[in-house]
Design a protein around this motif. Sequence first.
Motif, mmCIF file in Angstrom:
data_model
loop_
_atom_site.group_PDB
_atom_site.id
_atom_site.type_symbol
_atom_site.label_atom_id
_atom_site.label_comp_id
_atom_site.label_asym_id
_atom_site.label_seq_id
_atom_site.Cartn_x
_atom_site.Cartn_y
_atom_site.Cartn_z
ATOM 1 N N HIS A 1 -4.001 -0.418 1.057
ATOM 2 C CA HIS A 1 -2.800 -1.241 1.234
ATOM 3 C C HIS A 1 -1.886 -1.103 0.003
ATOM 4 O O HIS A 1 -0.666 -0.905 0.132
ATOM 5 C CB HIS A 1 -3.238 -2.695 1.436
ATOM 6 C CG HIS A 1 -2.094 -3.632 1.652
ATOM 7 N ND1 HIS A 1 -1.296 -3.593 2.775
ATOM 8 C CD2 HIS A 1 -1.595 -4.622 0.858
ATOM 9 C CE1 HIS A 1 -0.358 -4.511 2.676
ATOM 10 N NE2 HIS A 1 -0.511 -5.155 1.527
ATOM 11 N N ALA A 2 -2.499 -1.215 -1.175
ATOM 12 C CA ALA A 2 -1.717 -1.131 -2.418
ATOM 13 C C ALA A 2 -1.062 0.244 -2.553
ATOM 14 O O ALA A 2 0.086 0.361 -2.997
ATOM 15 C CB ALA A 2 -2.620 -1.409 -3.622
ATOM 16 N N ARG A 3 -1.799 1.294 -2.150
ATOM 17 C CA ARG A 3 -1.248 2.648 -2.266
ATOM 18 C C ARG A 3 -0.008 2.797 -1.381
ATOM 19 O O ARG A 3 1.013 3.320 -1.809
ATOM 20 C CB ARG A 3 -2.320 3.673 -1.859
ATOM 21 C CG ARG A 3 -1.840 5.133 -1.786
ATOM 22 C CD ARG A 3 -1.374 5.677 -3.155
ATOM 23 N NE ARG A 3 -2.407 5.578 -4.152
ATOM 24 C CZ ARG A 3 -3.378 6.481 -4.334
ATOM 25 N NH1 ARG A 3 -3.393 7.571 -3.600
ATOM 26 N NH2 ARG A 3 -4.303 6.287 -5.271
ATOM 27 N N GLN B 1 1.938 0.451 -0.274
ATOM 28 C CA GLN B 1 3.052 -0.357 -0.815
ATOM 29 C C GLN B 1 3.761 0.419 -1.922
ATOM 30 O O GLN B 1 4.985 0.467 -1.983
ATOM 31 C CB GLN B 1 2.505 -1.664 -1.386
ATOM 32 C CG GLN B 1 2.356 -2.757 -0.335
ATOM 33 C CD GLN B 1 2.127 -4.114 -0.978
ATOM 34 O OE1 GLN B 1 1.395 -4.204 -1.963
ATOM 35 N NE2 GLN B 1 2.733 -5.136 -0.416
ATOM 36 N N ALA B 2 2.959 1.030 -2.794
ATOM 37 C CA ALA B 2 3.538 1.790 -3.911
ATOM 38 C C ALA B 2 4.318 3.005 -3.401
ATOM 39 O O ALA B 2 5.412 3.305 -3.883
ATOM 40 C CB ALA B 2 2.427 2.231 -4.867
ATOM 41 N N GLU C 1 -8.178 -2.659 0.420
ATOM 42 C CA GLU C 1 -7.198 -3.227 -0.533
ATOM 43 C C GLU C 1 -6.480 -2.102 -1.282
ATOM 44 O O GLU C 1 -5.272 -2.133 -1.486
ATOM 45 C CB GLU C 1 -7.901 -4.147 -1.537
ATOM 46 C CG GLU C 1 -8.116 -5.546 -0.984
ATOM 47 C CD GLU C 1 -8.949 -6.409 -1.916
ATOM 48 O OE1 GLU C 1 -9.020 -6.113 -3.124
ATOM 49 O OE2 GLU C 1 -9.546 -7.368 -1.402
ATOM 50 N N GLN C 2 -7.254 -1.101 -1.685
ATOM 51 C CA GLN C 2 -6.643 0.049 -2.387
ATOM 52 C C GLN C 2 -5.666 0.797 -1.476
ATOM 53 O O GLN C 2 -4.599 1.219 -1.907
ATOM 54 C CB GLN C 2 -7.726 1.016 -2.843
ATOM 55 C CG GLN C 2 -8.528 0.533 -4.040
ATOM 56 C CD GLN C 2 -9.559 1.590 -4.424
ATOM 57 O OE1 GLN C 2 -10.410 1.969 -3.612
ATOM 58 N NE2 GLN C 2 -9.489 2.065 -5.639
#
Length: 239
Positions: A28-30, A32-33, A25-26
């Motif tokens: 993926h979020a990274r 995206q950012a 999850e981290q």
Amino acid sequence: MLCDQTSACMNSVFVSDTRLEAHLEQVHARWQALRASIDLQARSGRVQAEMDPDAFDRMMTAASRAKSGGQRVLWLHRAADVVAGAVSRAKASACTKGCDHCCHIPVTVSRAEAVHLAAVSGKRMATAPAHAVRVSQELEQLQGDGYLEGTGRGRWEHHIGEACPFLSHGECTVWAARPLACRYHYSIDKDNLLCQLLPDKQAVEVPQLNVLAFTAMSWRILGLNQEAADIRDWFSDEA
Ligand code: SF4
């Protein structure tokens, strides 16, 4: 590529099964950012602004005029160190002492560099390393991989998770003589989240400084027709 023997370094290099879901999850979020920002371009731009192109060119010219393979390796290392200086001044890389994830992924080494490493370390090198290819073939693969955001793992991915034979207690024992693949490997993320290795050798993109042109120039000077192999195959215990 240095580690100070923290517990994270001494344990498995793979993200544990219990942490995997949260870790993904981290990741993926990274990404995206990163894709939504200009951070990566900004960090690359800062490195470029800090580069000393004249110093780099002097080292590359000296390498191309050197009389022996050993001298060529030394000049090419100095050229790579000019880039290292720019990366350091630009504060553009996540690579830092205490992190050795990239010492557990494939590391391409040409014969000329293997000879240099053998001389410096006293370790015996293989005369015919397993899975060897021509440097030209390795360069073709790198050029086809989309280097900037590629996993950079290449053809020797069976070595993922295996420590480099020169890594000891989390530290590189041949730091001054480390090969070009190590010298030109920079994550330009803000930390090593994306460098952490996943179980089953699943690939994660790591935003790397695009130094493909420097690698290509260096390998052309060293000789495209010589062999390249993973560092573990050059310096396996059976060598
Ligand atoms: S030579 Fe091995 S231990 Fe040293 S930096 Fe490269 S991969 Fe890491």
